[in-house]
Scaffold this motif. Structure first.
Motif, PDB file in Angstrom:
ATOM      1  N   ASP A  43       0.507  16.604  66.065  1.00  0.00           N
ATOM      2  CA  ASP A  43      -0.387  17.754  65.956  1.00  0.00           C
ATOM      3  C   ASP A  43      -0.279  18.326  64.545  1.00  0.00           C
ATOM      4  N   GLN A  82      -2.471  15.131  75.571  1.00  0.00           N
ATOM      5  CA  GLN A  82      -2.976  15.698  74.325  1.00  0.00           C
ATOM      6  C   GLN A  82      -4.367  16.274  74.526  1.00  0.00           C
ATOM      7  N   ARG A  85      -5.086  18.474  69.566  1.00  0.00           N
ATOM      8  CA  ARG A  85      -3.922  18.381  68.675  1.00  0.00           C
ATOM      9  C   ARG A  85      -3.989  19.397  67.527  1.00  0.00           C
TER      10      ARG A  85
END
Length: 468
Positions: A43, A82, A85
């Motif tokens: 991220d 996810q 991100r």
């Protein structure tokens, strides 16, 4: 520890993993090109370890997510859920040999119900897209992180995100009524309700909010909505010191006012925004306070707050004349973190929240820490709820400066705890703050957290290495 049970699959098993995934997923949903999978490795956080996923999966249905989790359980492969991100703590960073489970393709708004004032959405819906959609029905979804044009509802739920309007409307947790969650073994569980009230059993919905993908994979969310408020007007107040600005915050809140936002930008942040966007903000000020009201008579509320700012020592108080000017001021605040990143190329964004009464002490302490480590540290803050974002600007190619950045970051978190605060108000723990979570909640708290994790994820395959 749960995480010690995870073993990264050896390279020779990757082919078998992909084959098993493809047995229940279309080919376009399974990505194995190393150049592509590498882009799903992390991220937006600094100083957080990350690996390249063994495979990236982009499901479009609940059944496909269930297939991924059944496969992962059978093969003992870690899974990292996810969203977009955009997180700032490494919570979505890939672990070695993992399946990166990207939920961005599950982006449908399934229902907007003006009578029940709810929306039912998939996790990949972008925050701003939901906000605009419900506005068309005369409704409002209040949580608005600075990254609202990019971040997803699933990510917001995973990190219990906040935003600029939290001082009046609260954070994500207060708007999640119910969830559909795929558990580690692939079972589908529903939590919560669609009703305005409901207290049946333990509040498992709240348990998942802020769990950072470590307990299950959110595949659907029922969200509470508010009536759309009137357009807000914003006031900007300049102060000769951060302490005076924080005094104004205390006066405003003690006076019973309920602004729709109350944001602070220090001198460093104001200059950074001007350098980036040439917005003409007043760089002579030490702190700029933005207050807004979305009440039926916002001008009267701004006048009352303006008087309190002047009593606290404001050198200038300027209410916006119209919505366009108000939006320009808010845009400046939303650009703060991007602008600070441009100062040196890399930032470490702290997320310390303290009682409002301690806000001035925290900002003074950050100034001392910046001087001690010879670093540029800008502060922007959701001042109305005490949530600050001290942002350490540094050159990542300079080892000594990087070391000082990390040490200053830790010292700011320590200061926040000393002042009765918390290490994160809305960004989550992830990898970045694991050590500090243990310091904040203590050994008994950690034992209970791990026990909860073991019930939902006995093999430890969901987002291993995060939180603890």
């Amino acid at each position: 520890m749960i995480m010690s049970r995870i073993q990264a699959p050896p390279d020779e098993t990757t082919g078998n993993l992909v084959d098993r995934l493809l047995s229940g997923l279309p080919p376009e949903a399974v990505l194995v090109d190393p150049d592509v999978t590498a882009s799903y490795g992390h991220d937006m956080a600094s100083f957080c370890e990350a690996a390249v996923p063994a495979v990236v999966v982009l499901p479009r249905t609940v059944e496909q997510v269930q297939h991924v989790m059944r496969t992962a359980t059978e093969l003992r492969v870690p899974v990292v859920p996810q969203g977009a991100r955009t997180g700032l703590s490494g919570g979505a960073n890939a672990s070695e040999g993992c399946i990166a489970l990207s939920l961005t393709k599950m982006d449908r708004i399934l229902e907007i119900n003006p009578v029940d004032r709810i929306a039912v959405v998939e996790p990949g819906v972008v925050n701003a897209a939901l906000s605009r959609a419900v506005n068309e029905h005369g409704l409002h979804y209040p949580p608005d992180p600075s990254s609202w044009e990019m971040c997803t509802i699933g990510g917001n739920i995973g990190t219990a995100s906040g935003g600029l309007c939290c001082v009046k409307y609260g954070v994500t947790a207060e708007y999640v009524l119910g969830l559909d969650v795929v558990l580690a073994d692939g079972r589908l569980m529903s939590t919560g309700r669609r009703t305005a009230k409901g207290v049946a059993g333990y509040d498992l919905t709240r348990l998942f909010v802020g769990s950072e993908g470590s307990l299950g994979v959110v595949v659907r969310a029922t969200l509470a909505l508010k009536p759309r408020p009137p357009r807000q007007l914003v006031l900007a107040a300049e102060f000769a010191s951060a302490a005076a600005a924080c005094d104004a915050v205390c006066r405003i809140m003690a006076g019973g006012h309920v602004p729709s936002l109350l944001e602070l930008m220090d001198r460093t942040t104001v200059k950074a925004v001007n350098d980036l966007a040439h917005m003409g903000l007043p760089e002579t000020t030490e702190a700029l306070l933005l207050a807004a009201f979305d009440t039926p008579d916002p001008a009267a509320d701004l006048a009352a707050v303006g008087a309190l700012c002047e009593a606290a020592g404001a050198t200038q108080v300027v209410p916006a004349d119209d919505e366009a000017e108000s939006e320009l001021l808010l845009q400046a605040r939303r650009l703060s973190l991007t602008a600070l990143e441009a100062v040196k190329g890399t930032t470490m964004i702290d997320d310390v929240c303290v009682p409002r009464s301690k806000l001035g002490e925290l900002l003074d302490g950050v100034d001392r820490i910046a001087e001690k480590y010879d670093l540029t540290i800008g502060v922007c803050a959701h001042a109305g709820d005490g949530n600050t974002h001290p942002t350490v600007c540094f050159d990542a190619t300079d080892p000594d400066e990087s070391r000082r950045a990390r040490e200053s970051f830790d010292e700011i978190m320590a200061l926040g705890l000393e002042l009765g605060g918390t290490i994160t108000g809305e960004h989550g723990v992830g990898i970045l703050k694991k050590e500090w979570l243990a310091r904040e909640i203590g050994p008994v708290g950690m034992e209970m957290q791990r026990a909860v994790k073991s019930v939902f994820d006995p093999l430890g395959i969901l987002n291993p290495g995060k939180l603890f």
